[in-house]
Design an enzyme around this catalytic site. Structure first.
Site, PDB file in Angstrom:
ATOM      1  N   ASN A  37       0.825  -1.231   0.000  1.00 54.57           N
ATOM      2  CA  ASN A  37       0.000   0.000   0.000  1.00 54.57           C
ATOM      3  C   ASN A  37       0.851   1.270   0.000  1.00 54.57           C
ATOM      4  O   ASN A  37       0.356   2.357   0.262  1.00 54.57           O
ATOM      5  CB  ASN A  37      -0.949   0.009   1.195  1.00 54.57           C
ATOM      6  N   ASP A  38       2.169   1.154  -0.246  1.00 58.73           N
ATOM      7  CA  ASP A  38       3.122   2.255  -0.379  1.00 58.73           C
ATOM      8  C   ASP A  38       3.622   2.789   0.960  1.00 58.73           C
ATOM      9  O   ASP A  38       4.409   3.728   0.994  1.00 58.73           O
ATOM     10  CB  ASP A  38       2.543   3.409  -1.215  1.00 58.73           C
ATOM     11  N   HIS A 130      16.797  28.442   9.835  1.00 62.11           N
ATOM     12  CA  HIS A 130      16.349  29.629   9.100  1.00 62.11           C
ATOM     13  C   HIS A 130      16.121  30.817  10.031  1.00 62.11           C
ATOM     14  O   HIS A 130      16.350  31.971   9.638  1.00 62.11           O
ATOM     15  CB  HIS A 130      15.065  29.300   8.338  1.00 62.11           C
ATOM     16  N   ASP A 169      18.371  40.680   4.435  1.00 59.72           N
ATOM     17  CA  ASP A 169      17.251  41.203   5.234  1.00 59.72           C
ATOM     18  C   ASP A 169      17.664  41.316   6.692  1.00 59.72           C
ATOM     19  O   ASP A 169      18.753  40.882   7.092  1.00 59.72           O
ATOM     20  CB  ASP A 169      16.010  40.309   5.088  1.00 59.72           C
ATOM     21  N   LYS A 192      14.039  44.314   3.027  1.00 62.46           N
ATOM     22  CA  LYS A 192      13.281  43.352   2.231  1.00 62.46           C
ATOM     23  C   LYS A 192      11.849  43.205   2.706  1.00 62.46           C
ATOM     24  O   LYS A 192      11.575  43.193   3.901  1.00 62.46           O
ATOM     25  CB  LYS A 192      13.965  41.975   2.268  1.00 62.46           C
ATOM     26  N   ARG A 194       8.713  40.384   1.830  1.00 62.55           N
ATOM     27  CA  ARG A 194       8.337  39.172   1.107  1.00 62.55           C
ATOM     28  C   ARG A 194       6.820  39.128   0.951  1.00 62.55           C
ATOM     29  O   ARG A 194       6.083  39.214   1.919  1.00 62.55           O
ATOM     30  CB  ARG A 194       8.819  37.917   1.844  1.00 62.55           C
ATOM     31  N   ASP A 218      23.656  34.598   3.178  1.00 62.57           N
ATOM     32  CA  ASP A 218      22.300  34.170   3.523  1.00 62.57           C
ATOM     33  C   ASP A 218      22.368  32.770   4.100  1.00 62.57           C
ATOM     34  O   ASP A 218      23.384  32.075   3.956  1.00 62.57           O
ATOM     35  CB  ASP A 218      21.399  34.203   2.288  1.00 62.57           C
TER      36      ASP A 218
END
Length: 311
Positions: A37-38, A130, A169, A192, A194, A218
């Site tokens: 069934n994956d 991030h 930024d 900046k 977004r 970055d």
């Protein structure tokens, strides 16, 4: 290192092998299979009982596939009576989903952190999130490394007497300032906004950049939209030269080719936190395997890791 057991998911086995070479310990195999069934099934093919287990798996495309694979590896290690399981997460893709900036939006960074802990993670070792608040989304200890030292060591080969580091930024300004201190350069940043994942506007560059050799720093480059917008502003300010640096070189949708085609871009530098990034005409790839290996060794031996990410 008798009591350490290292496994890698299918996301970036080359990096895992390099890390294990620095540690002097074998990389143990993982069998990943599918039911009819994956649905995925994972088997760790080495003894984990009462051992210090490290699971290396960056969340890179296909992100959801690699995430489920990691969760199943964590569950397998817990079921095999591992003494402690540390997730080595060179790239945390969901770190971009870190805030509620529009109504009824999910905060994936916190949810995925909860999933990893629920699956059995006792500790997380990651690289250049991030945004720093993502560190606090985990309810287990997190060692948050960065690649600034590796990047600084590379750029010190150049004459940096006329150099300024530019952050795209405000969010990355602290990292840019730390990097600028490491190489003895000035710092500037872009203003900046977004509007969507692939639409940004940088209205101006704050700081002295005219006639300077610029290093744009970055955390990651995906489509390169932000970078190209910033390069337009730097061109208007008549900078002398431009080099680009980032930790995570995702380079989707032909980003590295578009950036390399710009005549003012002399070099693009990234690390090997994500797979498939190969050095090119203008692209330089640095290895963060030694830093991750040293952090893993210190975690295993109960030593301080803080010196690896202090600047």
């Amino acid at each position: 290192m008798r009591d350490i057991t290292v496994f890698s998911g299918s996301a970036h086995p080359e990096l895992a092998e390099e890390i294990c070479a620095h540690l002097g310990t074998p990389l143990h195999p993982v069998r990943v299979s599918r039911f009819a069934n994956d649905a995925l099934e994972v088997q760790l093919q080495a003894n984990c009982r009462e051992r210090d287990v490290f699971l290396i798996q960056p969340l890179v495309p296909p992100v959801q596939e690699h995430l489920v694979e990691l969760l199943l590896m964590l569950d397998a290690a817990r079921g095999a009576s591992a003494a402690r399981t540390t997730v080595v997460l060179p790239h945390y893709a969901y770190a971009r989903s870190d805030k509620k900036d529009t109504p009824r939006i999910s905060i994936g960074a916190r949810l995925v952190a909860d999933l990893m802990v629920a699956a059995g993670a006792n500790r997380v070792l990651t690289m250049t999130l991030h945004s720093p608040q993502v560190h606090g989304f985990f309810s287990v200890p997190v060692d948050h490394l960065h690649a600034l030292r590796e990047l600084a060591a590379h750029f010190r080969q150049y004459d940096l007497s006329n150099t300024v580091v530019v952050s795209p930024d405000l969010g990355n300004a602290k990292e840019a300032a730390a990097f600028a201190r490491l190489i003895g350069a000035g710092v500037a940043m872009g203003a900046k906004q977004r509007f969507s994942d692939d639409r940004v506007v940088i209205s101006s560059v704050i700081g002295e950049v005219e006639g300077k050799d610029v290093i744009v720093l970055d955390d990651e480059i995906a489509k390169g939209t932000t970078m190209i917008e910033l390069l337009d502003r730097l061109r208007e300010r008549r900078v002398r030269s431009i080099r680009i640096a980032c930790t995570h070189g995702l380079f989707s949708s032909g980003a590295v080719e578009r950036l390399s085609a710009l005549p003012e871009v002399e070099e693009i530098v990234c690390t090997n936190t994500v797979p498939g990034t190969k050095p090119g005409d203008k692209l330089t790839v640095l290895s963060i395997a030694p830093a991750l290996a040293e952090a893993m060794r210190r975690i295993h031996d109960g030593e301080s890791v803080s010196t690896l990410f202090s600047t």
